[in-house]
Design an enzyme around this catalytic site. Sequence first.
Site, short mmCIF file in Angstrom:
data_model
loop_
_atom_site.label_atom_id
_atom_site.label_comp_id
_atom_site.label_asym_id
_atom_site.label_seq_id
_atom_site.Cartn_x
_atom_site.Cartn_y
_atom_site.Cartn_z
N GLU A 223 0.96 -1.32 0.06
CA GLU A 223 0.17 -0.06 -0.24
C GLU A 223 0.75 1.30 0.54
O GLU A 223 1.63 1.89 1.51
CB GLU A 223 -0.90 -0.15 1.32
CG GLU A 223 -1.79 -1.33 1.08
CD GLU A 223 -3.16 -1.14 0.88
OE1 GLU A 223 -3.41 0.04 0.05
OE2 GLU A 223 -3.58 -2.44 0.16
N CYS A 257 -2.52 9.50 2.46
CA CYS A 257 -1.51 9.13 1.45
C CYS A 257 -2.63 9.40 0.44
O CYS A 257 -2.18 9.22 -1.29
CB CYS A 257 -1.71 7.60 1.62
SG CYS A 257 -3.12 6.60 2.08
P1 NAD Z 1 8.24 5.02 4.77
O1 NAD Z 1 7.93 3.77 4.27
O2 NAD Z 1 9.25 5.67 5.23
O3 NAD Z 1 8.16 3.86 6.53
C1 NAD Z 1 6.92 2.36 6.02
C2 NAD Z 1 7.68 1.62 7.54
O4 NAD Z 1 8.73 0.83 6.86
C3 NAD Z 1 7.91 2.18 8.98
O5 NAD Z 1 7.11 0.84 9.77
C4 NAD Z 1 9.42 2.03 8.84
O6 NAD Z 1 10.34 1.27 10.30
C5 NAD Z 1 9.40 0.74 7.93
N1 NAD Z 1 11.23 0.83 7.07
C6 NAD Z 1 11.41 2.12 6.77
N2 NAD Z 1 12.35 2.16 6.21
C7 NAD Z 1 12.66 1.16 5.88
C8 NAD Z 1 13.62 0.17 4.73
N3 NAD Z 1 14.89 0.75 4.26
N4 NAD Z 1 13.79 -1.55 5.24
C9 NAD Z 1 12.18 -2.14 5.91
N5 NAD Z 1 11.64 -0.65 6.26
C10 NAD Z 1 12.01 0.09 6.39
O7 NAD Z 1 6.51 5.19 4.92
P2 NAD Z 1 6.24 6.16 5.96
O8 NAD Z 1 7.12 7.69 6.07
O9 NAD Z 1 6.06 6.12 7.13
O10 NAD Z 1 4.60 7.15 4.89
C11 NAD Z 1 4.49 7.97 4.13
C12 NAD Z 1 4.40 6.88 2.82
O11 NAD Z 1 3.40 6.01 3.36
C13 NAD Z 1 3.58 7.77 1.81
O12 NAD Z 1 4.36 7.64 0.73
C14 NAD Z 1 1.79 7.19 1.76
O13 NAD Z 1 2.09 7.88 0.38
C15 NAD Z 1 2.36 6.01 1.96
N6 NAD Z 1 1.51 5.55 2.66
C16 NAD Z 1 0.62 5.29 1.89
C17 NAD Z 1 -0.80 4.94 2.71
C18 NAD Z 1 -1.29 3.65 1.57
O14 NAD Z 1 -2.48 3.08 2.28
N7 NAD Z 1 -1.18 3.55 0.24
C19 NAD Z 1 -1.29 4.92 3.56
C20 NAD Z 1 -0.27 5.59 4.18
C21 NAD Z 1 1.06 6.04 4.28
#
Ligand code: NAD
Length: 470
Positions: A223, A257
Site C-alpha cells: 500500500e 496517502c
Molecule cells: P516509510 O516507507 O518510510 O515507512 C513505513 C514502514 O517501513 C515503517 O514501519 C518503517 O519502520 C519501515 N521502513 C522504513 N525504511 C525501511 C527500510 N529501509 N527497510 C525496511 N523497512 C523500512 O513510510 P512512512 O514515512 O511511514 O509513510 C509515508 C508514506 O506511506 C507515504 O508515501 C504515503 O503515501 C504512504 N502511505 C500509503 C498508504 C496507503 O494506504 N497506500 C497509507 C499511508 C501512507
Amino acid sequence: MVVTLSSAASAPSVATIAAAIEHQRQFFATGQTRSLPDRRQQLLKLQAAIDRQGETLIQAVSQDLGKPYFEACISEISAIRMDLAHTLKNLKTWAKPKPAAPTLAQFPAQAWIQPEPLGVVLIIGPWNYPLSLVLQPLIGAIAAGNCAILKPSEIAPASSAAIAALIQETFDPGWVTVMEGGVETSQALLAHPFDHLFFTGGTAVGKVVMAAAAAHLTPVTLELGGKSPCIVEKDVDLEIAARRITWGKFFNAGQTCIAPDYLLVQEEIAEPLKQRIVAMIQQFYGDNPQVSPDYGRIVSDRHFQRLQKLLKGGRILAGGQSDADDRYIAPTVMDGVTWADEIMQEEIFGPILPILTYSKLEEAIAQVNAHPKPLALYFFGRNFQQQQQVLHQTSSGGVCLNDTIVHLGTPELPFGGVGPSGIGAYHGKASFDTFSHNKSVLRRFFDLEPPLRYAPYSNLKLRLLKFFLS
Ligand code: NAD
C-alpha cells in the site's frame, strides 16, 4: 503545542524476532486459527479492546501528530470499528467454500474454491494513521485465519507503544504479537520467510520490502503513495468543491496517502476557486491555524525540513508560515507552479496545495497520464460524459467523483493502488481475500470409470474426449 514524546521501546533482538516467529508457526500448526468461531472471538476481543482503550489510543496519535480529536476519532477509531463490524457480519459468508462447475469430461465430480489461511503474516505500518493502518490489515489477517506479527512505525512512538500494549493484553502472542522498532527491526523481520507481507509506506521502501520478499517468494501487498491529482471542471458548485478539497487536503495536516496532492483547475474558474479555498481555510481554522484545535502538526523534524524546502518554489497565495519548534506549517495554497518545480517532483505529504490550470479536459488527462499511476484521483464536474472520460482515460488505485478521500471509508470498496502506487488491496472482503489462499478442490467418485483418458490411446478416445472438452 507538540507534546514531548517518551522514548521509543527498545528494538527486539534478532533472537527475539526469530523466537516470536517460531512460536507463531507452532501456534498456527495447532489449527486453532482455522476455527471460524475462534476467529470471530479474536475479532470480538479486538473490538472490545478498541472500545475500552479508544481514548488512550486517541491520546497517543494526538501526542505523535497533534492530530485533532475529531480527526483521530473518525480516521482511526471509527475506521477500525467499521471494518470490524463489517467483517464480523460477513465472515461466515466469505469463509464458505464457493461451488465451481466441473467439466463434462470430469463427470461425476464436484468442484469448489475453499479459502484457507496463509499462515504467519507480517504487517508493517506507516506513521500517518498509525493505528488504523496497522489494525485494519490485522482484521483481515485474523478473519482469514492467520497469525500476525505487527511492526508499527517508529516515527509515531506513542501510537506504536499503545498498539503494543493493546495487542499484548488482548491476544495470545502465538496469534498476534507486536515487534516495535525502526528500520533494523523491519529488516530483521523481513529476513524471515513469512507467508505474506503486508506493507504500508512509501514507494522507495516498498521496493526494499518487495526485494526482501522475493528472496523467499513471499507474496506481498504494498500500500504505497504517490501524487494524487484533483481535476476541477468549470460546471461545479464552487463553494462545495472548495470546501471538500480544503477538508481532504488539510485533514491530518496533509499527511494522508490519498490527500489531493495538487489541483488541476479549468482556467476559467481558477481565480474564484482559489479565492474560495483560501476563504475556506480561514473558515475551518480561523485567522491563525496554529492555535486551532482542529489543525494537526508535521510528524517529525525531518518531514518538517523536507516540507520547508517545498515551500520555496511557486507563489504563496495563502499560508506559508511555519514554526519549527511546534512542527507547524500553515495550510498553504500555491499557484504559479509548473511541473518543473520541486513540489511537483515528489509526493507532498503535507499541508501545501499547488494549483495548476488547464484549458481543455484532454490536457488535464494528458498531464495525469504523463506521470506514475496515482493512489487516488479526484474529479469534480457534473457532466456525466466528462466523468466517464476521466474514468476511462486514466488509471489510479481509486477514484472519487465530486469529493475527496471519503471513498476510503466504504468497506465494500477494495482500497489499494495500481502500478507504483501499490500492489493488492484491502478493507472488508478484499482484506479477507488478501490474507487467504483460494484453494481449488475437485472431488471425484469411484462409481464411474470411463476408460477414455487412459492408454492405450486411440483415435476414437481422442474424438470423444475432444467432444467432452469442447
Ligand atoms: P516509510 O516507507 O518510510 O515507512 C513505513 C514502514 O517501513 C515503517 O514501519 C518503517 O519502520 C519501515 N521502513 C522504513 N525504511 C525501511 C527500510 N529501509 N527497510 C525496511 N523497512 C523500512 O513510510 P512512512 O514515512 O511511514 O509513510 C509515508 C508514506 O506511506 C507515504 O508515501 C504515503 O503515501 C504512504 N502511505 C500509503 C498508504 C496507503 O494506504 N497506500 C497509507 C499511508 C501512507
